[in-house]
Scaffold this motif. Sequence first.
Motif, PDB file in Angstrom:
ATOM      1  N   UNK A  85      -2.213  11.747  -2.300  1.00 49.42           N
ATOM      2  CA  UNK A  85      -3.363  12.366  -1.635  1.00 49.42           C
ATOM      3  C   UNK A  85      -2.965  13.708  -1.038  1.00 49.42           C
ATOM      4  N   UNK A  86      -3.938  14.585  -0.967  1.00 51.91           N
ATOM      5  CA  UNK A  86      -3.767  15.840  -0.256  1.00 51.91           C
ATOM      6  C   UNK A  86      -4.235  15.606   1.168  1.00 51.91           C
TER       7      UNK A  86
ATOM      8  N   UNK B  22       0.875  -1.170   0.000  1.00 48.03           N
ATOM      9  CA  UNK B  22       0.000   0.000   0.000  1.00 48.03           C
ATOM     10  C   UNK B  22       0.908   1.215   0.000  1.00 48.03           C
ATOM     11  N   UNK B  23       0.864   1.966  -1.094  1.00 45.77           N
ATOM     12  CA  UNK B  23       1.749   3.120  -1.256  1.00 45.77           C
ATOM     13  C   UNK B  23       0.902   4.392  -1.253  1.00 45.77           C
ATOM     14  N   UNK B  24       1.096   5.226  -0.231  1.00 43.98           N
ATOM     15  CA  UNK B  24       0.335   6.473  -0.116  1.00 43.98           C
ATOM     16  C   UNK B  24       1.304   7.626   0.091  1.00 43.98           C
ATOM     17  N   UNK B  25       1.282   8.556  -0.819  1.00 41.68           N
ATOM     18  CA  UNK B  25       2.123   9.742  -0.706  1.00 41.68           C
ATOM     19  C   UNK B  25       1.225  10.933  -0.396  1.00 41.68           C
ATOM     20  N   UNK B  26       1.381  11.491   0.804  1.00 42.50           N
ATOM     21  CA  UNK B  26       0.561  12.618   1.242  1.00 42.50           C
ATOM     22  C   UNK B  26       1.320  13.925   1.078  1.00 42.50           C
ATOM     23  N   UNK B  27       0.599  14.970   0.729  1.00 44.94           N
ATOM     24  CA  UNK B  27       1.161  16.314   0.774  1.00 44.94           C
ATOM     25  C   UNK B  27       0.228  17.151   1.639  1.00 44.94           C
ATOM     26  N   UNK B  28       0.793  18.126   2.296  1.00 44.25           N
ATOM     27  CA  UNK B  28       0.019  18.938   3.238  1.00 44.25           C
ATOM     28  C   UNK B  28       0.160  20.407   2.922  1.00 44.25           C
TER      29      UNK B  28
ATOM     30  N   UNK C  16       2.338  12.385  13.829  1.00 41.92           N
ATOM     31  CA  UNK C  16       2.084  11.072  13.225  1.00 41.92           C
ATOM     32  C   UNK C  16       2.026  11.172  11.701  1.00 41.92           C
ATOM     33  N   UNK C  17       1.259  12.121  11.204  1.00 39.89           N
ATOM     34  CA  UNK C  17       1.131  12.237   9.755  1.00 39.89           C
ATOM     35  C   UNK C  17       2.444  12.669   9.108  1.00 39.89           C
ATOM     36  N   UNK C  18       3.177  13.533   9.773  1.00 41.01           N
ATOM     37  CA  UNK C  18       4.473  13.984   9.247  1.00 41.01           C
ATOM     38  C   UNK C  18       5.458  12.814   9.164  1.00 41.01           C
ATOM     39  N   UNK C  19       5.525  12.013  10.214  1.00 38.66           N
ATOM     40  CA  UNK C  19       6.444  10.869  10.233  1.00 38.66           C
ATOM     41  C   UNK C  19       6.001   9.776   9.276  1.00 38.66           C
ATOM     42  N   UNK C  20       4.684   9.556   9.161  1.00 39.19           N
ATOM     43  CA  UNK C  20       4.166   8.587   8.200  1.00 39.19           C
ATOM     44  C   UNK C  20       4.617   8.985   6.790  1.00 39.19           C
TER      45      UNK C  20
END
Length: 131
Positions: A86-87, A51-57, A95-99
Motif C-alpha cells: 500500500x501507498x 496479515x501482511x501489509x507493506x507500506x511505502x510513504x 507509529x506508521x514508521x515503526x509499524x
Amino acid sequence: MKKLNYLKHILILIAFCCFSISHSQSNKKPIGYGSCENGTKRAIKDIKNKVYKSYSYGLAIKTKEEWEFSKFYKKYMKSKYGILIKDGGCVVNSESKCYSKKMKELIQVQFGKNIFERTREEAKKLYTKAE
C-alpha cells in the motif's frame, strides 16, 4: 505531451495525499496516530494473524509504464504471498514508521530476506510475458 502526463501524475498524487489527510479526520483511527511502540505492537499482532501489509510513504514520481507495473506487482504480491502493498501517503509519523519497519522485518523472516527483490524480479518476468 510527456510534461502533461507528468504533471497529471503529480496532481493525482497531491490529491491522493490531501484525500488521505482529510480521510484521517474521521472516527476511524488509521495507521499513523500513536507511538512507535504501538506501531511495533500492531505489526506483531498483524503478523500473528497472517496479515501482511507493506507500506511505502512519500511522493512517488513514476512514468505510465512504472505505474502499470506497480499495479501488476501489487496484485502479484497479494495473490502469491498474501502481502498487501500500500501507498501510505505523504504524512509519516512514528507509529506508521515503526509499524512499517517491524512489518518489513517480520515479512523477511517469514518469506526470506530478499522477498521484495526476488518477487520484483519474478513479477518483471511475468509482466513482460503478459504484454
